[in-house]
Design an enzyme around this catalytic site. Sequence first.
Site, short mmCIF file in Angstrom:
data_model
loop_
_atom_site.label_atom_id
_atom_site.label_comp_id
_atom_site.label_asym_id
_atom_site.label_seq_id
_atom_site.Cartn_x
_atom_site.Cartn_y
_atom_site.Cartn_z
N GLY A 147 0.85 -1.20 0.00
CA GLY A 147 0.00 0.00 0.00
C GLY A 147 0.88 1.24 0.00
N ARG A 148 0.40 2.28 0.64
CA ARG A 148 1.17 3.53 0.66
C ARG A 148 2.53 3.35 1.33
NH1 ARG A 148 -4.28 5.94 1.94
NH2 ARG A 148 -4.00 4.52 3.67
N ILE A 149 2.51 2.75 2.53
CA ILE A 149 3.77 2.65 3.29
C ILE A 149 4.70 1.63 2.62
CG2 ILE A 149 4.81 2.07 5.52
CD1 ILE A 149 2.16 3.05 6.84
N THR B 272 6.79 -3.00 11.04
CA THR B 272 6.35 -1.67 11.51
C THR B 272 4.84 -1.55 11.36
OG1 THR B 272 6.79 -0.80 9.29
CG2 THR B 272 8.50 -0.43 10.96
N SER B 273 4.15 -2.71 11.24
CA SER B 273 2.69 -2.64 11.01
C SER B 273 1.94 -2.82 12.33
CB SER B 273 2.27 -3.65 9.95
OG SER B 273 2.51 -4.99 10.36
N ARG B 274 1.56 -4.04 12.65
CA ARG B 274 0.92 -4.34 13.93
C ARG B 274 1.48 -5.66 14.43
NH1 ARG B 274 -0.18 0.26 14.14
NH2 ARG B 274 -2.23 1.24 14.32
N ALA C 151 7.41 4.17 14.98
CA ALA C 151 7.65 4.34 13.54
C ALA C 151 7.15 5.69 13.01
CB ALA C 151 7.05 3.19 12.74
N HIS D 238 7.18 1.03 19.29
CA HIS D 238 6.09 1.55 18.43
C HIS D 238 6.29 3.04 18.14
CE1 HIS D 238 1.66 0.67 17.13
NE2 HIS D 238 2.24 1.53 16.32
N GLU E 35 1.50 -5.74 22.99
CA GLU E 35 1.97 -4.41 23.34
C GLU E 35 1.21 -3.82 24.52
OE1 GLU E 35 2.77 -2.72 19.28
OE2 GLU E 35 2.10 -0.95 20.37
C1 GLV Z 1 0.59 3.87 14.08
O1 GLV Z 1 0.88 2.74 14.36
C2 GLV Z 1 -0.59 4.22 13.34
O2 GLV Z 1 -1.40 3.35 12.98
O3 GLV Z 1 -0.76 5.43 13.10
C1 GLV Z 2 -1.14 2.99 5.14
O1 GLV Z 2 -1.07 4.22 5.18
C2 GLV Z 2 -0.85 2.16 3.95
O2 GLV Z 2 -1.74 2.10 3.09
O3 GLV Z 2 0.21 1.57 3.84
#
Ligand code: GLV
Ligand code: GLV
Length: 322
Positions: A155-157, A233-235, A284, A282, A264
């Site tokens: 996706g975006r990230i 860096t997601s969940r 990021a 957490h 967490e």
């Molecule tokens: C951070 O983990 C977010 O989802 O913004």
């Molecule tokens: C979140 O912002 C994503 O789409 O990766």
Amino acid sequence: MKTKIFVTRKLPEQVMKQLNNSFEVNVNPYDRVLTKEEIVTGTKKCDILLCLLTDKIDEDIITCNKQLKGIVNYAVGINNIDVKCATRENIPVTNTPGVLTETTADMAWALIFSTARRIVEADNFTRKGKFKGWSPTLLLGADVYGKTLGIVGAGRIGTAVAKRATGFNMDILYSDEISVIEKTVSAKKVEFKTLLKKSDFVSLHVPLLPQTRHLIGERELKIMKNTAILINTSRGPVIDEKKLVIALKENIIAGAGLDVYENEPEISNDLIELKNVVLTPHTASASAETRIKMGLIALENALSISQNNRPNQIVNGEIYEK
Ligand code: GLV
Ligand code: GLV
């Protein structure tokens, strides 16, 4: 009369100032996560709830105030909110996508490098006075340049992480059914299994959903190279953490760079004792600039809700189509 907003944790100064200009603000006075009861009490007295990813917003909270006009999450991830319930109740839920994309991608890279090149270990070693001169075999790590990067969740990230990889001449793999990643970088779509098998670095960027919980478990770790490094860096729950610990102990994979954890803020001692991991709390999206931008997006969302307009960053847009 100003709309009342309940803010579950103090946000950066500049954001609080602007919130105070536009709303009657009721903010958590403590520097800690509120209990469910405290969130209910605050939500009952306000029109809008501004919450964090550390607040579990369940049905009891969502339905505790029949006048509640909206739930504004100060995060891009929304797994902390029962969005289905909010939708049933016709309550808009918003998040903060976009502004934290680059900051989070930077952090994924910080973890890639610090894990591959053992930066934390090296820093500790140096500070402890153990550096007695250059050595041909001291703290050998792995190259990043020219390697293969697997993006799970393009996706975006994920795309922003991949874009950085082009500067390091990496081959980029992804496995999403639908992605626009190839508009930005030259990446190859492969089966998930192939991605795991071929990548030197596997970086996770999926949202936490029932179908992504434990996406990386024993089977997946065993498919990965024993020289591979896993970045998250997601969940946290996207990885089966117990199985990851075993894989790291038994050299099934070489290392991991983790910013998020399954339970967490608890982190298992097993993980803490491992040398081949780099652990961050957490953080990021934790650049000063981005945390302000996230707040301003949340503010904008809250303003739209208070004016009965559809917010720009709506998660459950279907409530406006009913
Ligand atoms: C951070 O983990 C977010 O989802 O913004
Ligand atoms: C979140 O912002 C994503 O789409 O990766």
